[in-house]
Design a protein around this motif. Structure first.
Motif: not given
Length: 550
Positions: A418, A420-421, A462, A465-466, A468, A484, A486
């Motif tokens: 779940e 991405a970074a 953290s 994920q896009p 989400t 987020s 993004w």
């Protein structure tokens, strides 16, 4: 709202819309007597692009000036408080200190509200939770203006305290926000003159008082919005996106605020404040900051692609038209900028039905898996981590090397599908931030570095994920979210308008930290040397004269 009131509102809006074209024909050459900074909470560039062709009022006027279609809240923590803190400071959240809506209190190491301020009390209720500018670590355009020109008046108003306070800065003449069930309030020092502080909004609050007990309605005023009604399955249950929303008026104060009516009330207050302070009528340039919150409230509860947001866009357009009528009546040169604190996205289930890889994540499930793995690795009886997957705190664990636990936590979090970074706070604090780097090309780590603070950030940050969202979506307050790193949460419009402005779309990305130095140039102010933004060159008539690069 009663039917006569609605008819009166509609008639006023019609007059306001009719007055706009004549105002646009007027030329402006002089230095602005009034700067108007408008924020629309959760007004993404996607929303602007989608609805731009339908606007007929105030938003149409703003779109007819210099339009930067790709402004960026460049940082990762795309929430209300951090985003608003960038608009009039020229600094990213790592410098404003406002890195989240709630962050760690250095003294207690516990979460604290971003504008919590124990040095003041609320004017209408000294026992209410106090809010003020103490935690804002940067100065604002209003502060620069007051320091250079004490005669200038700096006023801010919003539906949200954190929006008004972070735009107003430390030395406003007045800063007001909507307090549910009461009206507009402000802060005062303990023992301060509350009645005097509330006098600028007293008339507004008197008009508003009966509405806290009158069950409001929210119906289709724009017939085209009916076509956006949908049925969505969330968590195994059917939810209808329609007007009026199911359960809309269960709580009268919540219904009044969490709908287009919330912005209409804020617009009324802004117009009253213009008159009370005689903004633009004094010997020096004044500043009015207005943040409209309802787009965010509607977006969270109902998403961005349904009839609820459709009606919000049209009614906000009319609200801004009425504001412009009052501004035009001042007959002084003024400069307006409109942007947003962050963007947003639609309900994951509706996006998934359109083919996007959107979904929901259970924070407790992710943290449970990570804590279980770490407990096994270090032979622990209690979970060593607290918080959410996005903001993680290491707990004190006897007999365990903290650096080894940190490394294991980062490794385990990074293994979760779940996420991405994953970054540690210390890693982000050591990350160089490139001033002037193209905001759409800034690395994920740089975005997080712009939201990292040495004493206010958690141990680990953290990125989900896009597309989400955390949570089940069953809570009506949070069917859709933001926050987020993004681009759909970072990208916002930046619109400039003045009398005589010609339509000009600019496509090269810019940043919201560019707004403050641009406005400063229009009124002859020199921003602090450590700002992150730059002055944007605007056409003649705007008053903006950017300083020459050394």
């Amino acid at each position: 709202m009663t039917l006569p009131a609605l008819r009166s509102l509609a008639a006023a809006a019609t007059l306001a819309l009719a007055a706009l074209p004549a105002a646009q024909a007027l030329a402006q050459d002089a230095k602005p007597k009034l700067i108007v900074a408008i924020s629309i909470d959760q007004y993404s560039a996607n929303l602007f692009d989608e609805w731009r062709g339908t606007y007929k009022g105030g938003l149409a006027r703003m779109a007819s000036g210099v339009a930067y279609r790709s402004g960026y809240q460049t940082h990762s923590g795309t929430e209300t408080c951090p985003g608003h803190s960038t608009l009039l400071t020229g600094k990213h959240p790592n410098k404003t200190g406002i890195v989240a809506n709630a962050f760690l209190d250095p003294a207690t190491r516990r979460p604290v509200y971003c504008v919590n301020d124990t040095s003041v009390v609320l004017a209408h209720d000294a026992k209410a939770s106090p809010v003020g500018p103490a935690r804002l670590e940067a100065s604002t355009l209003g502060d620069w203006l007051k320091e250079t020109s004490p005669q200038s008046r700096v006023v801010a108003v919003s539906g949200k305290d954190r929006a008004a306070i972070t735009m107003a800065g430390h030395k406003p003449d007045g800063v007001f926000w909507l307090f549910s069930g009461y009206g507009f309030t402000t802060y005062v020092p303990p023992g301060g003159d509350a009645a005097k502080a509330l006098a600028p909004v007293a008339a507004t609050n008197r008009r508003l008082a009966p509405r806290w007990t009158q069950r409001p309605t929210w119906t289709y005023q724009t017939p085209a919005c009916r076509a956006a009604a949908t049925t969505v399955e969330i968590g195994g249950k059917t939810w209808e996106s329609k007007l009026p929303p199911d359960g809309y008026a269960a709580s009268i104060p919540a219904a009044l605020i969490n709908s287009p009516a919330g912005d209409e009330i804020t617009g009324e207050a802004a117009r009253d404040l213009i008159k009370h302070y005689r903004l633009g009528q004094g010997p020096a340039t004044d500043l009015l900051a207005v943040s409209f919150s309802a787009t965010d409230w509607v977006g969270h509860r109902y998403g961005t692609r349904g009839p609820e947001m459709c009606e919000q866009m049209h009614r906000l357009d009319a609200t801004l038209a009425r504001l412009f009528v009052d501004l035009d009546a001042l007959k002084v040169p003024y400069l307006v900028v409109l942007s947003a604190d962050h963007g947003g996205s639609d309900i994951p289930e509706r996006l998934r039905a359109q083919g996007y890889p959107a979904g929901r994540v259970s924070a407790s499930e992710v943290m449970g898996r990570v804590n279980t793995a770490l407990m096994a690795e270090f032979n622990l009886k209690k979970p060593p981590l607290a918080g959410s997957p996005e903001e993680v705190m290491l707990l004190e664990v006897a007999g365990v090397d903290r650096e080894k636990l940190m490394a294991a936590a980062v490794r385990t979090l990074a293994a979760q599908p779940e996420l991405a970074a994953v970054f540690t706070r210390e890693e982000l604090l050591a990350t160089p931030i490139r001033k002037g780097a193209p905001p759409e090309e800034v690395s994920l780590k740089e975005r997080f570095a712009m939201s990292a603070h040495p004493t206010r950030s958690p141990d680990i940050l953290s990125a989900l994920q896009p597309l989400t969202s955390l949570g089940t979506g069953m809570n009506g307050d949070s069917r859709a979210g933001h926050g987020s790193p993004w681009n759909y949460d970072r990208r916002v419009p930046m619109l400039f308008w003045w009398k005589g402005a010609r339509a000009e779309d600019r496509f090269i990305p810019v940043e919201t930290v560019d707004i403050a130095p641009t406005l400063a140039a229009a009124i002859g102010l020199t921003p602090p040397a450590d700002i992150d933004g730059r002055c944007l060159s605007l056409p003649a008539g705007s008053g903006v004269a950017c300083p020459k690069a050394p």
